[in-house]
Design an enzyme around this catalytic site. Structure first.
Site, PDB file in Angstrom:
ATOM      1  N   ASP A  31       1.707  -2.925  -2.781  1.00  0.00           N
ATOM      2  CA  ASP A  31       0.911  -1.784  -2.319  1.00  0.00           C
ATOM      3  C   ASP A  31      -0.571  -2.159  -2.244  1.00  0.00           C
ATOM      4  O   ASP A  31      -1.285  -2.164  -3.245  1.00  0.00           O
ATOM      5  CB  ASP A  31       1.124  -0.570  -3.236  1.00  0.00           C
ATOM      6  CG  ASP A  31       0.540   0.700  -2.637  1.00  0.00           C
ATOM      7  OD1 ASP A  31      -0.225   0.602  -1.655  1.00  0.00           O
ATOM      8  OD2 ASP A  31       0.841   1.800  -3.146  1.00  0.00           O
TER       9      ASP A  31
ATOM     10  N   ASP B  82      -6.895   0.421   4.004  1.00  0.00           N
ATOM     11  CA  ASP B  82      -8.359   0.529   4.102  1.00  0.00           C
ATOM     12  C   ASP B  82      -9.007  -0.858   4.192  1.00  0.00           C
ATOM     13  O   ASP B  82      -9.995  -1.050   4.916  1.00  0.00           O
ATOM     14  CB  ASP B  82      -8.949   1.234   2.856  1.00  0.00           C
ATOM     15  CG  ASP B  82      -8.567   2.704   2.770  1.00  0.00           C
ATOM     16  OD1 ASP B  82      -7.948   3.228   3.710  1.00  0.00           O
ATOM     17  OD2 ASP B  82      -8.898   3.320   1.738  1.00  0.00           O
TER      18      ASP B  82
ATOM     19  N   SER C  52      -3.875  -1.071   0.032  1.00  0.00           N
ATOM     20  CA  SER C  52      -4.286  -0.050   0.998  1.00  0.00           C
ATOM     21  C   SER C  52      -4.684  -0.669   2.335  1.00  0.00           C
ATOM     22  O   SER C  52      -5.354  -1.709   2.391  1.00  0.00           O
ATOM     23  CB  SER C  52      -5.474   0.732   0.442  1.00  0.00           C
ATOM     24  OG  SER C  52      -5.943   1.643   1.413  1.00  0.00           O
TER      25      SER C  52
ATOM     26  N   VAL D 180      -9.743   6.403   4.804  1.00  0.00           N
ATOM     27  CA  VAL D 180     -10.810   5.447   5.144  1.00  0.00           C
ATOM     28  C   VAL D 180     -10.396   4.592   6.344  1.00  0.00           C
ATOM     29  O   VAL D 180     -11.177   4.374   7.273  1.00  0.00           O
ATOM     30  CB  VAL D 180     -11.145   4.562   3.926  1.00  0.00           C
ATOM     31  CG1 VAL D 180     -12.043   3.393   4.313  1.00  0.00           C
ATOM     32  CG2 VAL D 180     -11.806   5.398   2.829  1.00  0.00           C
TER      33      VAL D 180
ATOM     34  N   LYS E  70     -11.436   3.109  -6.570  1.00  0.00           N
ATOM     35  CA  LYS E  70     -10.980   3.941  -7.680  1.00  0.00           C
ATOM     36  C   LYS E  70     -10.473   3.092  -8.839  1.00  0.00           C
ATOM     37  O   LYS E  70      -9.769   2.113  -8.644  1.00  0.00           O
ATOM     38  CB  LYS E  70      -9.904   4.910  -7.185  1.00  0.00           C
ATOM     39  CG  LYS E  70     -10.551   6.112  -6.522  1.00  0.00           C
ATOM     40  CD  LYS E  70      -9.639   6.771  -5.553  1.00  0.00           C
ATOM     41  CE  LYS E  70      -9.567   5.940  -4.285  1.00  0.00           C
ATOM     42  NZ  LYS E  70      -8.833   6.578  -3.207  1.00  0.00           N
TER      43      LYS E  70
ATOM     44  N   LYS F  55      -1.663  13.237   5.671  1.00  0.00           N
ATOM     45  CA  LYS F  55      -2.653  12.181   5.436  1.00  0.00           C
ATOM     46  C   LYS F  55      -2.399  11.068   6.451  1.00  0.00           C
ATOM     47  O   LYS F  55      -1.312  10.504   6.495  1.00  0.00           O
ATOM     48  CB  LYS F  55      -2.452  11.693   3.996  1.00  0.00           C
ATOM     49  CG  LYS F  55      -3.236  10.479   3.584  1.00  0.00           C
ATOM     50  CD  LYS F  55      -2.836  10.075   2.143  1.00  0.00           C
ATOM     51  CE  LYS F  55      -3.366   8.699   1.791  1.00  0.00           C
ATOM     52  NZ  LYS F  55      -2.844   8.191   0.518  1.00  0.00           N
TER      53      LYS F  55
ATOM     54  N   GLU G 243     -14.823  11.019   6.059  1.00  0.00           N
ATOM     55  CA  GLU G 243     -13.359  11.130   6.126  1.00  0.00           C
ATOM     56  C   GLU G 243     -12.955  12.559   5.764  1.00  0.00           C
ATOM     57  O   GLU G 243     -13.771  13.334   5.254  1.00  0.00           O
ATOM     58  CB  GLU G 243     -12.704  10.141   5.166  1.00  0.00           C
ATOM     59  CG  GLU G 243     -13.011  10.413   3.695  1.00  0.00           C
ATOM     60  CD  GLU G 243     -11.950   9.838   2.757  1.00  0.00           C
ATOM     61  OE1 GLU G 243     -10.761  10.160   2.951  1.00  0.00           O
ATOM     62  OE2 GLU G 243     -12.315   9.082   1.844  1.00  0.00           O
TER      63      GLU G 243
HETATM   64  N1  PSU Z   1     -11.265   8.563  -2.578  1.00  0.00           N
HETATM   65  C1  PSU Z   1     -11.269   9.783  -3.157  1.00  0.00           C
HETATM   66  N2  PSU Z   1     -10.311  10.667  -2.809  1.00  0.00           N
HETATM   67  C2  PSU Z   1      -9.373  10.351  -1.859  1.00  0.00           C
HETATM   68  C3  PSU Z   1      -9.368   9.058  -1.252  1.00  0.00           C
HETATM   69  C4  PSU Z   1     -10.335   8.201  -1.655  1.00  0.00           C
HETATM   70  O1  PSU Z   1     -12.118  10.086  -3.987  1.00  0.00           O
HETATM   71  O2  PSU Z   1      -8.577  11.212  -1.536  1.00  0.00           O
HETATM   72  C5  PSU Z   1      -8.378   8.724  -0.163  1.00  0.00           C
HETATM   73  C6  PSU Z   1      -9.136   8.012   0.959  1.00  0.00           C
HETATM   74  O3  PSU Z   1      -8.876   8.711   2.144  1.00  0.00           O
HETATM   75  C7  PSU Z   1      -8.555   6.621   0.980  1.00  0.00           C
HETATM   76  C8  PSU Z   1      -7.138   6.905   0.580  1.00  0.00           C
HETATM   77  O4  PSU Z   1      -8.663   6.012   2.238  1.00  0.00           O
HETATM   78  O5  PSU Z   1      -7.310   7.832  -0.503  1.00  0.00           O
HETATM   79  C9  PSU Z   1      -6.379   5.651   0.190  1.00  0.00           C
HETATM   80  O6  PSU Z   1      -5.015   5.931   0.191  1.00  0.00           O
HETATM   81  P1  PSU Z   1      -3.932   4.741   0.024  1.00  0.00           P
HETATM   82  O7  PSU Z   1      -4.140   4.235  -1.370  1.00  0.00           O
HETATM   83  O8  PSU Z   1      -2.596   5.418   0.218  1.00  0.00           O
HETATM   84  O9  PSU Z   1      -4.234   3.727   1.078  1.00  0.00           O
HETATM   85 MN    MN Z   2      -0.642   2.195  -0.232  1.00  0.00          MN
END
Ligand code: PSU
Ligand code: MN
Length: 300
Positions: free
Chosen positions: A135, A139, A137, A103, A156, A83, A23
């Site tokens: 919220d 993903d 993701s 992702v 995370k 993003k 990614e």
């Molecule tokens: N893991 C990391 N750094 C990041 C991300 C994940 O260590 O920047 C990013 C990935 O691209 C993941 C995104 O898909 O954060 C998820 O964002 P959101 O929570 O807005 O779906």
């Molecule tokens: Mn989100």
């Protein structure tokens, strides 16, 4: 096909050399502060090459989907500020925009390009308080719809990890612990949450992926690879930093797609940047394992 690939990735796909997708959000400023984003980019690419596989960095450039950018694109992709998740792809394409892929966008592009393995840092998941904010993701849903093996250090630790595992189960995404019985928590080797499935080798992961095809599963799976022991940040230390970071993100109203980048930056600040080498080490370790899996898929 509407997907562009670097000359090297096109040749690898044609002649049966293993390919691993990467990614580009984690290596943008939204994932890591400069110059660590470039260091991460170089280390994950090198780790994949060291296994004999070819890296394919995904991105959207002037509205075109790329699975494997050319070296002259690197500076632009590392500096991109938009993003893009899966649902953003059609809009970015029609408006001819340039952006980095999360992702969800990466498994979409990798699936279209026929790349079956992808290495990231940590997937997005169910945010804490999701019962109020909703919220979750994209993903997670994307992993259930695209046939790509995602190698990550769990999710995370600022997310709600039990709920993230529940949603993965609901979506039927297999979660396989690599040399672990527990779901890793990104900066820490374990979240204390047990996993049903554990493997010891890349060959076993390849075998599960093949069996998935046999049972007609059309989605992907998550390989949970704990951060290398020497890079781990103790859970108690990271827990304090996460608490501080979540308050900060809430105070500045970072919600939706802005939440994850803001929380990551605040955790870096709260740990005096100790979170950064940990993040680099786990991304590199995931890249290495993904290269081995891509090799095993083609070999056996
Ligand atoms: N893991 C990391 N750094 C990041 C991300 C994940 O260590 O920047 C990013 C990935 O691209 C993941 C995104 O898909 O954060 C998820 O964002 P959101 O929570 O807005 O779906
Ligand atoms: Mn989100």
């Amino acid at each position: 096909m509407n997907i562009r690939t670097s000359t090297e990735v096109a040749a690898a796909l044609a002649d049966g050399t293993p390919v691993v997708a990467l990614e580009s959000t984690i290596t943008s400023k939204m994932g890591l502060p400069s110059p660590y984003n470039r260091e991460c980019f170089d280390r994950v690419n090198a780790a994949i090459r060291a296994t004999g596989a070819v890296p394919a960095v995904t991105a959207v450039i002037n509205g075109e989907l790329w699975a494997g950018i050319e070296s002259h694109h690197e500076t632009m992709v590392l500096a991109a500020e938009e993003k893009l998740a899966e649902r953003d792809l059609p809009v970015a394409m029609s408006a001819k925009r340039t952006g980095v892929t999360t992702v969800s966008a990466t498994v979409t592009i990798a699936g279209l390009a026929g790349i079956g393995v992808f290495a990231t840092g940590g997937i997005g998941g169910v945010h804490r308080g999701a019962e109020l904010s909703f919220d979750v993701s994209s993903d997670l849903g994307a992993m259930s719809r695209h046939p790509v093996i995602v190698v990550s250090a769990g999710a995370k630790a600022f997310l709600d990890l039990p709920k993230t595992l529940e949603v993965l189960e609901t979506l039927s995404v297999p979660v396989i612990g690599y040399q672990t019985d527990q779901f890793p928590a990104f900066w820490s080797r374990s979240s204390g949450l047990g996993l049903s499935h554990r493997v010891e080798s890349a060959a076993e992961i390849a075998a599960i992926a093949r069996a998935n095809t046999t049972v007609g599963w059309r989605g992907g799976m998550l390989v949970a690879n704990p951060i290398p022991r020497e890079a781990e940040i103790p859970a108690a230390e990271i827990a304090d930093a996460i608490a501080t970071a979540l308050v900060e993100a809430e105070q500045v109203g970072a919600i939706g797609p802005k939440a994850t980048p803001k929380i990551l930056a605040a955790i870096a600040a709260a740990t005096n940047s100790r979170s950064i080498p940990a993040n680099l080490a786990l991304a590199e370790s995931n890249a290495r394992l993904a290269g081995e899996i891509a090799g095993a898929l083609l070999r056996d």
